[in-house]
Design a protein around this motif. Structure first.
Motif, PDB file in Angstrom:
ATOM      1  N   LEU A  87      -0.409  -0.111  10.443  1.00  0.00           N
ATOM      2  CA  LEU A  87      -1.566   0.776  10.446  1.00  0.00           C
ATOM      3  C   LEU A  87      -0.697   2.143  10.730  1.00  0.00           C
ATOM      4  O   LEU A  87      -1.438   2.945  10.240  1.00  0.00           O
ATOM      5  CB  LEU A  87      -2.485   0.346  11.659  1.00  0.00           C
ATOM      6  N   THR A  88       0.129   2.272  11.338  1.00  0.00           N
ATOM      7  CA  THR A  88       0.800   3.474  11.564  1.00  0.00           C
ATOM      8  C   THR A  88       1.838   3.887  10.491  1.00  0.00           C
ATOM      9  O   THR A  88       2.542   4.814  10.699  1.00  0.00           O
ATOM     10  CB  THR A  88       1.261   3.739  13.065  1.00  0.00           C
ATOM     11  N   ASP A  89       2.320   2.923   9.815  1.00  0.00           N
ATOM     12  CA  ASP A  89       3.310   3.183   8.830  1.00  0.00           C
ATOM     13  C   ASP A  89       3.301   4.306   7.633  1.00  0.00           C
ATOM     14  O   ASP A  89       2.102   4.029   6.987  1.00  0.00           O
ATOM     15  CB  ASP A  89       3.759   1.935   7.990  1.00  0.00           C
ATOM     16  N   GLU A  90       3.512   5.539   7.658  1.00  0.00           N
ATOM     17  CA  GLU A  90       3.394   6.304   6.837  1.00  0.00           C
ATOM     18  C   GLU A  90       3.512   6.384   5.430  1.00  0.00           C
ATOM     19  O   GLU A  90       3.246   7.082   4.677  1.00  0.00           O
ATOM     20  CB  GLU A  90       4.074   7.604   7.283  1.00  0.00           C
ATOM     21  N   SER A  91       4.358   5.435   5.253  1.00  0.00           N
ATOM     22  CA  SER A  91       4.797   4.873   3.794  1.00  0.00           C
ATOM     23  C   SER A  91       3.697   4.002   2.944  1.00  0.00           C
ATOM     24  O   SER A  91       3.902   3.834   1.911  1.00  0.00           O
ATOM     25  CB  SER A  91       6.049   4.284   3.544  1.00  0.00           C
ATOM     26  N   VAL A  92       2.726   3.668   3.864  1.00  0.00           N
ATOM     27  CA  VAL A  92       1.541   2.732   3.328  1.00  0.00           C
ATOM     28  C   VAL A  92       0.255   3.341   3.246  1.00  0.00           C
ATOM     29  O   VAL A  92       0.032   3.643   4.508  1.00  0.00           O
ATOM     30  CB  VAL A  92       1.782   1.333   4.230  1.00  0.00           C
ATOM     31  N   LEU A  93      -0.388   3.563   2.209  1.00  0.00           N
ATOM     32  CA  LEU A  93      -1.702   4.140   2.169  1.00  0.00           C
ATOM     33  C   LEU A  93      -2.770   2.919   2.677  1.00  0.00           C
ATOM     34  O   LEU A  93      -2.519   1.693   1.939  1.00  0.00           O
ATOM     35  CB  LEU A  93      -1.968   4.521   0.844  1.00  0.00           C
ATOM     36  N   LYS A  94      -3.480   3.602   3.500  1.00  0.00           N
ATOM     37  CA  LYS A  94      -4.667   2.460   4.195  1.00  0.00           C
ATOM     38  C   LYS A  94      -6.080   2.889   3.468  1.00  0.00           C
ATOM     39  O   LYS A  94      -6.181   4.062   3.524  1.00  0.00           O
ATOM     40  CB  LYS A  94      -4.494   2.522   5.604  1.00  0.00           C
ATOM     41  N   ILE A  95      -6.380   1.966   2.883  1.00  0.00           N
ATOM     42  CA  ILE A  95      -7.568   2.210   1.917  1.00  0.00           C
ATOM     43  C   ILE A  95      -8.921   1.567   2.654  1.00  0.00           C
ATOM     44  O   ILE A  95      -8.779   0.389   3.143  1.00  0.00           O
ATOM     45  CB  ILE A  95      -7.457   1.466   0.573  1.00  0.00           C
ATOM     46  N   PHE A  96      -9.890   2.311   3.168  1.00  0.00           N
ATOM     47  CA  PHE A  96     -11.013   1.907   3.942  1.00  0.00           C
ATOM     48  C   PHE A  96     -12.148   2.314   3.069  1.00  0.00           C
ATOM     49  O   PHE A  96     -12.201   3.002   2.331  1.00  0.00           O
ATOM     50  CB  PHE A  96     -11.032   2.849   5.036  1.00  0.00           C
ATOM     51  N   HIS A  97     -13.337   1.675   3.384  1.00  0.00           N
ATOM     52  CA  HIS A  97     -14.623   2.051   2.913  1.00  0.00           C
ATOM     53  C   HIS A  97     -15.311   2.319   4.399  1.00  0.00           C
ATOM     54  O   HIS A  97     -15.602   1.553   5.191  1.00  0.00           O
ATOM     55  CB  HIS A  97     -15.615   1.175   2.259  1.00  0.00           C
ATOM     56  N   PHE A  98     -15.790   3.860   4.371  1.00  0.00           N
ATOM     57  CA  PHE A  98     -16.428   4.109   5.807  1.00  0.00           C
ATOM     58  C   PHE A  98     -15.137   4.022   6.791  1.00  0.00           C
ATOM     59  O   PHE A  98     -15.128   3.476   7.957  1.00  0.00           O
ATOM     60  CB  PHE A  98     -17.499   3.299   6.181  1.00  0.00           C
ATOM     61  N   ALA A  99     -14.070   4.537   6.410  1.00  0.00           N
ATOM     62  CA  ALA A  99     -13.101   4.892   7.397  1.00  0.00           C
ATOM     63  C   ALA A  99     -13.263   5.326   8.780  1.00  0.00           C
ATOM     64  O   ALA A  99     -12.558   5.014   9.717  1.00  0.00           O
ATOM     65  CB  ALA A  99     -11.962   5.950   6.629  1.00  0.00           C
ATOM     66  N   ARG A 100     -14.412   6.475   8.809  1.00  0.00           N
ATOM     67  CA  ARG A 100     -14.697   7.110   9.935  1.00  0.00           C
ATOM     68  C   ARG A 100     -14.750   6.047  10.908  1.00  0.00           C
ATOM     69  O   ARG A 100     -14.355   6.124  12.333  1.00  0.00           O
ATOM     70  CB  ARG A 100     -15.887   7.980   9.888  1.00  0.00           C
ATOM     71  N   PHE A 101     -15.500   4.861  10.763  1.00  0.00           N
ATOM     72  CA  PHE A 101     -16.133   3.659  12.072  1.00  0.00           C
ATOM     73  C   PHE A 101     -14.601   3.050  12.352  1.00  0.00           C
ATOM     74  O   PHE A 101     -14.070   2.767  13.319  1.00  0.00           O
ATOM     75  CB  PHE A 101     -16.776   2.804  11.520  1.00  0.00           C
ATOM     76  N   ASP A 102     -14.027   2.430  11.095  1.00  0.00           N
ATOM     77  CA  ASP A 102     -12.927   1.714  11.368  1.00  0.00           C
ATOM     78  C   ASP A 102     -11.809   2.204  11.944  1.00  0.00           C
ATOM     79  O   ASP A 102     -11.156   1.733  12.850  1.00  0.00           O
ATOM     80  CB  ASP A 102     -12.257   0.863  10.113  1.00  0.00           C
ATOM     81  N   VAL A 103     -11.336   3.171  11.573  1.00  0.00           N
ATOM     82  CA  VAL A 103     -10.255   4.174  12.300  1.00  0.00           C
ATOM     83  C   VAL A 103     -10.331   4.556  13.639  1.00  0.00           C
ATOM     84  O   VAL A 103      -9.416   4.499  14.398  1.00  0.00           O
ATOM     85  CB  VAL A 103      -9.746   5.444  11.295  1.00  0.00           C
ATOM     86  N   THR A 104     -11.587   4.892  13.786  1.00  0.00           N
ATOM     87  CA  THR A 104     -11.914   5.234  15.394  1.00  0.00           C
ATOM     88  C   THR A 104     -11.848   3.995  16.099  1.00  0.00           C
ATOM     89  O   THR A 104     -11.249   3.943  17.313  1.00  0.00           O
ATOM     90  CB  THR A 104     -13.338   5.690  15.514  1.00  0.00           C
ATOM     91  N   LYS A 105     -12.374   2.833  15.411  1.00  0.00           N
ATOM     92  CA  LYS A 105     -12.374   1.646  16.328  1.00  0.00           C
ATOM     93  C   LYS A 105     -10.986   0.857  16.762  1.00  0.00           C
ATOM     94  O   LYS A 105     -10.571   0.671  17.660  1.00  0.00           O
ATOM     95  CB  LYS A 105     -13.233   0.419  15.677  1.00  0.00           C
ATOM     96  N   ILE A 106     -10.002   1.355  15.613  1.00  0.00           N
ATOM     97  CA  ILE A 106      -8.759   0.759  15.818  1.00  0.00           C
ATOM     98  C   ILE A 106      -7.963   1.647  16.786  1.00  0.00           C
ATOM     99  O   ILE A 106      -7.542   1.052  17.639  1.00  0.00           O
ATOM    100  CB  ILE A 106      -8.094   0.906  14.310  1.00  0.00           C
ATOM    101  N   LEU A 107      -8.443   3.070  16.654  1.00  0.00           N
ATOM    102  CA  LEU A 107      -7.780   3.863  17.949  1.00  0.00           C
ATOM    103  C   LEU A 107      -8.270   3.284  19.187  1.00  0.00           C
ATOM    104  O   LEU A 107      -7.511   3.263  20.311  1.00  0.00           O
ATOM    105  CB  LEU A 107      -8.281   5.278  17.650  1.00  0.00           C
ATOM    106  N   ASN A 108      -9.664   3.107  19.420  1.00  0.00           N
ATOM    107  CA  ASN A 108     -10.096   2.963  20.709  1.00  0.00           C
ATOM    108  C   ASN A 108      -9.673   1.480  21.115  1.00  0.00           C
ATOM    109  O   ASN A 108      -9.515   1.491  22.481  1.00  0.00           O
ATOM    110  CB  ASN A 108     -11.764   2.874  20.534  1.00  0.00           C
TER     111      ASN A 108
END
Length: 174
Positions: A73-94
């Motif tokens: 999830l933190t690998d800068e060489s890999v693009l992470k594709i989401f739908h409604f990233a705001r929720f998923d990225v925040t949940k992963i951070l939390n």
């Protein structure tokens, strides 16, 4: 791609990804939680796909640190594709304590290039752009269950299988 949902090859891991799993230069990511409250409801499942018809599900287990999942999830060489990233990225951070990057959000891309569309949900995008009708019956099922049933796994796998195809179309529209 037009028509019914894909039948994914599904692999389920409990606790973390194996260290040798690779998704190439981009990975579609989705999450399932106990609810939509970012601070109350826990992260239960992270779904991943390289866009190749295969889905990898990682069931989050309390007390397991998930170092391989965090590394991806933190690998800068890999693009992470989401739908409604705001929720998923925040949940992963939390819940996992990592900042996911770089990211591409198909919902934001849809809002930018499909301004006349009344809906930018994943279900609408798949129907409008790919001719695929997603089933949503399991959306509110018990994702915190010790064992995920076959219907839950199929629903979870299908959530991210189409994101790579959507990017190709959305990028053309953008």
């Amino acid at each position: 791609m037009k028509g019914a949902e894909l039948m994914a090859e599904i692999t389920l891991y409990r606790g973390d990804l194996p260290a040798d799993v690779s998704f190439g230069s981009s990975v579609a990511v989705d999450t399932e939680t106990m609810g939509l409250n970012l601070h109350r409801d826990r992260l239960c499942l992270v779904q991943l796909s390289a866009g190749d018809g295969k889905a990898v599900l990682v069931q989050i287990v309390k007390g397991v640190d998930c170092p391989n999942l965090k590394r991806l999830l933190t690998d800068e060489s890999v693009l992470k594709i989401f739908h409604f990233a705001r929720f998923d990225v925040t949940k992963i951070l939390n819940d996992l304590g990592v900042i996911t990057a770089p990211i591409y959000c198909t919902k934001i891309a849809s809002k930018l290039c499909r301004t006349s569309s009344p809906s930018h949900s994943l279900k609408s995008l798949c129907a409008d752009l790919l001719g695929v009708e997603l089933e949503k019956e399991q959306q509110t099922s018990d994702w915190g269950a010790e064992v995920l049933n076959e219907a839950q796994q199929k629903y979870a796998a299908n959530a991210e299988l189409y994101l790579h195809a959507l990017i190709n179309i959305l990028d053309g529209l953008l």
